[in-house]
Design a protein around this motif. Structure first.
Motif, mmCIF file in Angstrom:
data_model
loop_
_atom_site.group_PDB
_atom_site.id
_atom_site.type_symbol
_atom_site.label_atom_id
_atom_site.label_comp_id
_atom_site.label_asym_id
_atom_site.label_seq_id
_atom_site.Cartn_x
_atom_site.Cartn_y
_atom_site.Cartn_z
ATOM 1 N N VAL A 43 40.812 74.956 -56.716
ATOM 2 C CA VAL A 43 40.762 75.689 -57.990
ATOM 3 C C VAL A 43 41.950 75.213 -58.824
ATOM 4 C CG1 VAL A 43 40.798 77.952 -59.090
ATOM 5 C CG2 VAL A 43 39.681 77.680 -56.867
ATOM 6 N N LYS A 49 44.204 75.097 -62.334
ATOM 7 C CA LYS A 49 44.552 75.899 -63.521
ATOM 8 C C LYS A 49 45.089 75.043 -64.657
ATOM 9 C CE LYS A 49 47.285 77.811 -60.829
ATOM 10 N NZ LYS A 49 48.186 78.464 -59.882
ATOM 11 N N GLU A 50 45.542 73.853 -64.327
ATOM 12 C CA GLU A 50 46.134 72.975 -65.343
ATOM 13 C C GLU A 50 45.719 71.534 -65.067
ATOM 14 O OE1 GLU A 50 50.455 72.674 -63.112
ATOM 15 O OE2 GLU A 50 49.997 74.421 -64.346
ATOM 16 N N LEU A 67 39.547 75.891 -64.007
ATOM 17 C CA LEU A 67 39.463 77.199 -64.675
ATOM 18 C C LEU A 67 39.611 77.103 -66.197
ATOM 19 C CD1 LEU A 67 41.475 79.540 -62.255
ATOM 20 C CD2 LEU A 67 39.031 79.619 -62.745
ATOM 21 N N ILE A 127 32.729 81.352 -58.537
ATOM 22 C CA ILE A 127 33.910 80.892 -57.785
ATOM 23 C C ILE A 127 34.083 81.732 -56.518
ATOM 24 C CG2 ILE A 127 36.430 80.585 -57.855
ATOM 25 C CD1 ILE A 127 36.066 80.202 -60.957
ATOM 26 N N VAL A 186 40.428 77.114 -49.407
ATOM 27 C CA VAL A 186 40.582 77.227 -50.857
ATOM 28 C C VAL A 186 42.030 76.910 -51.196
ATOM 29 C CG1 VAL A 186 40.449 78.763 -52.860
ATOM 30 C CG2 VAL A 186 38.811 79.025 -50.988
ATOM 31 N N ILE A 187 42.225 75.995 -52.115
ATOM 32 C CA ILE A 187 43.594 75.655 -52.548
ATOM 33 C C ILE A 187 43.648 75.783 -54.062
ATOM 34 C CG2 ILE A 187 45.470 73.975 -52.460
ATOM 35 C CD1 ILE A 187 44.113 72.649 -50.071
ATOM 36 N N CYS A 188 44.587 76.588 -54.522
ATOM 37 C CA CYS A 188 44.669 76.898 -55.957
ATOM 38 C C CYS A 188 45.895 76.219 -56.556
ATOM 39 C CB CYS A 188 44.747 78.422 -56.101
ATOM 40 S SG CYS A 188 44.479 79.031 -57.760
ATOM 41 N N TRP A 189 45.656 75.237 -57.413
ATOM 42 C CA TRP A 189 46.754 74.413 -57.965
ATOM 43 C C TRP A 189 47.158 74.871 -59.348
ATOM 44 C CZ3 TRP A 189 48.800 70.787 -54.744
ATOM 45 C CH2 TRP A 189 48.031 70.443 -53.618
#
Lengths: 90, 55, 100
Positions: free
Chosen positions: B6, B8-9, B33, B42, B52-55
Motif C-alpha cells: 500500500v 501513500k507517496e 492510495l 483494499i 501487507v506493507i504500507c509505504w
C-alpha cells in the motif's frame, strides 16, 4: 507465539529506532533495516544501537556508509521481507 | 506468497526495486492510495494476502 | 482479522478514516497506536472520535504527545495515554499492520 518483525528506517531514523527497541517489549524478534543513507550520529541513535547490540537485534543496511551493520543489497532485502510476519516502514 | 504493498507517496528507487524484486518470486499487488481510495477493496485484499506493507 | 494501524504522521487522516470505516464494516477489530507527529491528529475530533466506534482501541505515545505539544485535556476517555509498550502489544496481536 513469537513474531518476526522488520522495522525499516527510511524517513525518520531516530523514531524508527526508538520504536524498534520498544517493540522488543512483547518478546518478539525485531530486525532493523536502515535504508539508503548513513544513520545520523546522534546521542539517541547511539543509545538505541547500543541497546540493539546488547539484545542481539540484527541491523541491516543497503548503504555502505553504515559501518557496523550487515550490508544487504536492496534486492536481497526485498527477498528477506516476506519472511517476516510484519514489516513496518518508518 | 501474496504480498500487498500500500503506497501513500511516490515510490522512490529503493521501494521500486523492492516491488520489482518481490514480483519475480511472489504475487505482488500495489495499491497507490493517491489514485485508489476504494478502501473496501483494499480491506478485501488485506484479508486474502499473506503480507501487507504500507509505504 | 485484527488490524493494527500505526499513525506516525499527521498527513493521512482521510486514509485512516477510510480504512477504519471499511475494516469495521467487514467485521474486523482495529487497534490504533499514535506516535511521533501523528499525535498532532489527536486534537482533530474527526480522528480522536474514531476511538468511540465499537471495535476500535486507540492509544498514543505520551512522550511523543509531550514533544509535539499536544494537549490531552478533552480527549475521549477511551483513548489511552500510553507508551511504546502499547505499540508492541498492537503489533504483536495484529494480523496485519498499516502505517500512516
Amino acid at each position: 507465539m513469537k513474531k518476526r518483525i522488520a522495522v525499516v528506517a527510511r524517513h525518520r531514523q531516530d523514531e524508527a529506532l526508538r520504536m524498534a527497541v520498544g517493540l522488543t517489549l512483547m518478546d518478539d524478534s525485531i530486525d532493523i533495516f536502515v535504508l539508503d543513507r548513513k544513520l545520523a550520529d546522534t546521542e539517541n541513535n547511539r543509545l538505541n544501537i547500543e541497546t540493539m547490540e546488547l539484545m542481539d537485534m540484527k541491523l541491516y543496511t543497503n548503504s555502505a556508509e553504515n559501518t557496523g551493520m550487515e550490508y544487504l543489497s536492496t534486492e536481497n532485502m526485498a527477498r528477506k521481507f516476506p519472511g517476516y510476519d510484519t514489516v513496518l516502514p518508518y | 506468497m501474496r504480498i500487498l504493498h500500500v503506497v501513500k507517496e511516490e515510490p522512490d528507487t529503493t521501494t521500486g526495486t523492492i516491488f520489482l524484486e518481490q514480483a519475480m518470486i511472489d504475487h505482488v499487488t500495489i495499491i497507490d492510495l493517491r489514485e485508489n481510495r476504494d478502501y473496501d477493496y483494499i480491506v478485501c485484499l488485506m484479508e486474502s494476502d499473506d503480507r501487507v506493507i504500507c509505504w | 482479522m485484527k488490524l493494527g494501524i500505526l499513525v506516525n504522521t499527521d498527513k493521512h487522516l482521510d486514509h485512516i478514516i477510510g480504512m477504519v470505516k471499511a475494516a469495521l464494516g467487514r467485521g474486523h477489530e482495529i487497534t490504533i497506536f499514535v506516535m511521533d507527529t501523528g499525535t498532532k491528529l489527536l486534537s482533530n475530533p474527526a480522528f480522536s472520535e474514531l476511538s468511540l466506534r465499537h471495535g476500535v482501541l486507540m492509544s498514543f505515545c505520551d512522550l511523543s504527545a509531550q514533544k509535539e505539544g499536544v494537549k490531552k485535556e478533552g480527549l475521549p476517555d477511551k483513548i489511552l495515554s500510553g507508551s511504546q509498550y502499547n505499540n508492541a502489544v498492537m503489533v504483536h496481536d495484529s494480523d496485519k499492520v498499516l502505517v500512516f
